[in-house]
Design an enzyme around this catalytic site. Structure first.
Site, mmCIF file in Angstrom:
data_model
loop_
_atom_site.group_PDB
_atom_site.id
_atom_site.type_symbol
_atom_site.label_atom_id
_atom_site.label_comp_id
_atom_site.label_asym_id
_atom_site.label_seq_id
_atom_site.Cartn_x
_atom_site.Cartn_y
_atom_site.Cartn_z
ATOM 1 N N GLY A 127 0.822 -1.215 0.000
ATOM 2 C CA GLY A 127 0.000 0.000 0.000
ATOM 3 C C GLY A 127 0.855 1.263 0.000
ATOM 4 C CD GLU A 244 9.849 -2.349 -5.999
ATOM 5 O OE1 GLU A 244 9.829 -1.387 -5.206
ATOM 6 O OE2 GLU A 244 8.979 -2.574 -6.842
ATOM 7 C CB SER A 383 9.047 5.795 -13.751
ATOM 8 O OG SER A 383 9.664 7.053 -13.548
ATOM 9 C CG ASN A 384 12.972 2.527 -16.832
ATOM 10 O OD1 ASN A 384 12.638 1.940 -15.801
ATOM 11 N ND2 ASN A 384 13.315 1.891 -17.932
#
Lengths: 398, 382
Positions: A127, A244, A383-384
């Protein structure tokens, strides 16, 4: 400098390869090869096989079920698992909340949650993201107000992957709105059965149902489910996001998919010539293989440096792994769709228990959905573009 | 799996880095380029003193038994400084051909002379029609008793103008594009029938056209099997590609450093241009291209010693593809982000760009190696 695996590492590779060859149920392997999503049951079954072997959470501390393997062995294990190809253990538990709990949680939390994560007794979801807090995660608005020995949580989470199966959700919520936005966030563990939680599916462009919206309406969370200190949640979140990125290159998955591309491209023909013998196609394939080899070496450099790094401090070079890893995975999905050709077209909604025949070759139906679905990987996990910010700041010193 | 340099390798790296920092800044480099041979004799002696010219050879021949990792360390430093000396031509190519293909006697005669800095070599393989195919050899070598008579013309012979001796591929048997029938000959640069026309290359180095007219080569100067030299030639050029990959990494690393420094100091619109996200992202992309290239330069160094020639060639091709692509991207962006100053001869970045561009054309460009790799079943075919 010796970039070869040692004999011991090679023996270890053979051992895990053999285990994946024999222990992974064929029905699951088939699904993975053909690009279908493993079901919840598949993942539970596989996680328990791994856990019985003692390999469900190799990277964890030994006292909580880790194996004590070197970073290189951890890498080999993951690479072989992906190439098997076997489902990866549910990341939200074993890679995300698990490490947060054993690093920042108290003893009760460790005892209560860690063994159940390892065995996939509890299915966890994440979340973090909110409609107004994506890349700018720290601007999240979900609140947790202390009331006696409970927090009262209100807000909305989104892009919550596989929340439809989840028993627990780890949440970032604002516990102090009077301070800098990063300094008023807490990390809470919330039972999905708690009254006030609603899960609403989001259908993605591939037609699948992976992600959800999660609404939290006066959800009462016992204070014992706070991880670490109140208002320190942002530190734990950064730790989690750094972890991650490390596994995110997923080189084994790209290897497995390229292998499949190669196999199918030797069956598919243009006239009498197998696609794999068309120079334009095979050069395109070779170009992706070169990039993947470069990434594998980059990954191994990061892995080799890992043993010398301060615990919990991710290597900013892991942003390369995220960017190139996602680009290469996406390139493999494009190649697969190109191999499939006109039979990429028929749409078969993926429903559990569906057994009607597909239109076209039975291996063709997942090519386009996989391509569509895989666009997500350059978006999630930071994001990249965010990764490029990280490189610019943390490495190049802008 | 270990990416660290050994203690000895680290010492080597430190001493090369120190030498280049002391004596090879960009102004010096431009000065050396104006010396008669297009490079610095003084630096050549300094390399000899440091043992760099003896590095890859066996101890029996005055060498240090260094491998591709040691070579990589040196070449990266050379790439950063845009070194002009004929290290690749003499030590890696010429010395490598003798080291890997020569007889014990040939090695004992020539390698110590290379090590001491007294012998400079060049390798003549390219011909007008051959492009990047090492086996495409039209130059002929006719048997004459125990000797051979060479006729033909070789192009773009790196440092061929200043070499004392030239290693020449020539066809002893078979037709022009046969893999068999190729010999390797050590030709004295001043032997009767050898004529050379030296010229500067785009990247500020030197090369020569070499014409051979009835050049007699005695048996003692035939390197290896006179009809089967190709495997050694391929092995040594693969080692040279690994070395060039490291040189390119040095040059790319320097370009990124110069570019980032420039972006942090150059002001427009009342701010440093490095504060603009579009330029930060471009720099990040340069960094990624550099690091992917570095990974493949390491891979090439490792695989240059691979015993199975097919595996070695695939790996080297893969590395050359990555280096070519990374080099082009980093080089073009370095010039672009510098703006006008990047276009000038006075500034280093353009010279680095030119060097990586020319490295792509040495021993096969990215496309050449990509199609070779694809033809042989790709990198990952088991």
């Amino acid at each position: 400098m010796d970039l070869r695996f040692t004999d011991e590492e090679l023996a270890f590779r053979d051992e895990v390869r053999e285990f994946f060859r024999t222990a992974l149920p064929d029905s699951i392997r088939r699904k993975m090869i053909e690009g279908h999503h493993p079901s919840k049951d598949d993942l539970v079954t596989w996680s328990r096989i791994l856990n019985a072997k003692g390999w469900a959470v190799p990277h964890w501390p030994v006292e909580w079920g880790g194996t004590g393997w070197s970073p290189v062995k951890q890498y080999i294990f993951r690479d072989e698992l992906q190439q098997a190809p076997a489902p990866e253990p549910l990341a939200f538990g074993v890679s995300m909340v698990g490490p947060v709990i054993y690093t920042f949680g108290n003893e009760d939390q460790k005892r209560r949650f860690l063994p159940r994560i390892a065995n996939l007794d509890d299915w966890w979801c994440q979340g973090f993201s909110e409609p107004g807090a994506g890349s700018d995660l720290a601007s999240l608005k979900t609140t947790a107000r202390r009331e006696g020995d409970h927090y009262i949580v209100n807000g909305q989470k989104t892009w919550t992957t596989l929340a439809q199966h989840a028993d627990w959700i780890f949440c970032l919520a604002r516990t102090d709105s009077s301070v800098k936005k990063q300094e008023g966030i807490s990390f809470l563990l919330i039972d999905m059965k708690t009254p006030g939680i609603t899960v609403r599916p989001i259908q993605t462009i591939d037609g699948g149902h992976e992600v959800n919206e999660v609404f939290l309406d006066d959800v009462r969370v016992p204070v014992e489910n706070l991880v670490g200190q109140e208002n320190k949640g942002w530190d734990y979140a950064k730790f989690l996001l750094g972890n991650e990125r490390v596994g995110i290159a997923r080189i084994g998955i790209s290897k497995a998919r390229l292998k499949r591309v190669r196999e199918l491209a030797s069956v598919e023909r243009i006239g009498d010539v197998p696609l794999i013998e068309i120079p334009r196609f095979r050069e395109k394939l070779a170009a992706v293989e070169v990039e993947l080899k470069a990434l594998e070496m980059t990954q191994l450099r990061v892995v080799a440096a890992e043993s010398r790094r301060e615990k919990g401090k991710p290597d900013p070079a892991s942003s390369i792994l995220k960017i190139k890893g996602s680009e290469i995975q996406q390139a493999t999905t494009e190649l697969l769709m190109e191999v499939v050709g006109p039979f990429a077209m028929p749409y078969h909604p993926e429903e559990e228990g569906r057994n009607e025949p597909t239109d076209g070759p039975d291996w063709a139906s997942t090519a386009a959905p996989t391509y569509f679905n895989w666009r997500k990987i350059s978006i999630y996990g930071g994001s990249n573009e965010i990764q490029k910010n990280i490189i610019a700041k943390a490495i190049l010193g802008f | 799996m270990d990416f660290d340099l050994s203690e000895e390798q680290r010492l080597l790296k430190d001493s090369v880095d120190r030498l280049m920092a002391d004596r090879y800044d960009f102004e010096n480099r431009q000065r050396y380029a104006k010396e008669p041979e297009g490079w610095s004799r003084a630096l050549w002696s300094a390399y000899a003193e440091l043992g760099l010219l003896a590095l890859p050879f066996d101890e029996a021949h005055g060498g240090f038994g260094g491998g591709p990792v040691e070579t990589m360390t040196i070449m990266e430093a050379f790439g950063r400084s845009l070194a002009l000396e004929p290290y690749l031509a003499t030590v890696i190519l010429g010395g490598g051909l003798l080291h890997h293909g020569g007889s014990e006697e040939q090695k004992a005669t020539h390698l110590p002379q290379i090590a001491s800095g007294d012998l400079r070599l060049a390798f003549a393989h390219t011909e007008r029609q051959s492009r990047y195919d090492l086996f495409d050899v039209g130059t002929t070598a006719q048997r004459d008793g125990g000797s051979f008579i060479l006729n033909g013309q070789k192009s773009v012979v790196l440092h061929g103008d200043s070499a004392d001796k030239i290693l020449v591929t020539a066809r002893v048997a078979g037709s022009r594009r046969d893999r068999d029938g190729i010999g390797l000959f050590l030709v004295d640069a001043n032997a009767p029938g050898v004529s050379r026309r030296g010229y500067p290359t785009q990247d500020g180095q030197r090369a020569a056209e070499v014409t051979l007219e009835s050049v007699r080569v005695d048996a003692e100067n035939v390197i290896g099997n006179p009809e089967g030299a190709l495997p050694v030639v391929e092995k040594v050029t693969d080692i040279a590609i690994a070395a060039l990959a490291a040189e390119a990494i040095g040059a790319m690393d320097e370009m990124l450093k110069l570019t980032v420094d420039y972006l942090k100091t150059r002001k427009q619109f009342n701010t440093t241009i490095g504060s603009f996200q579009v330029l930060q992202h471009r720099s990040s992309e340069m960094f990624i291209a550099l690091e992917q290239g570095r990974s493949m330069a390491m891979f090439a160094a490792m695989m240059a010693q691979e015993q199975n020639p097919e595996e070695r060639r695939k790996a080297i091709s893969a590395a050359k593809v990555q280096i070519g692509r990374s080099g082009r991207f980093v080089g073009q962006q370095a010039v672009q982000l510098h703006g006008g100053v990047g276009m000038t001869m006075e500034y280093k970045v353009g010279h680095l760009f030119k060097r990586v561009t020319m490295i792509d054309t040495l021993f096969g460009d990215a496309d050449h190696h990509l199609s070779k790799l694809a033809e042989t079943g790709g990198l990952m075919a088991a």
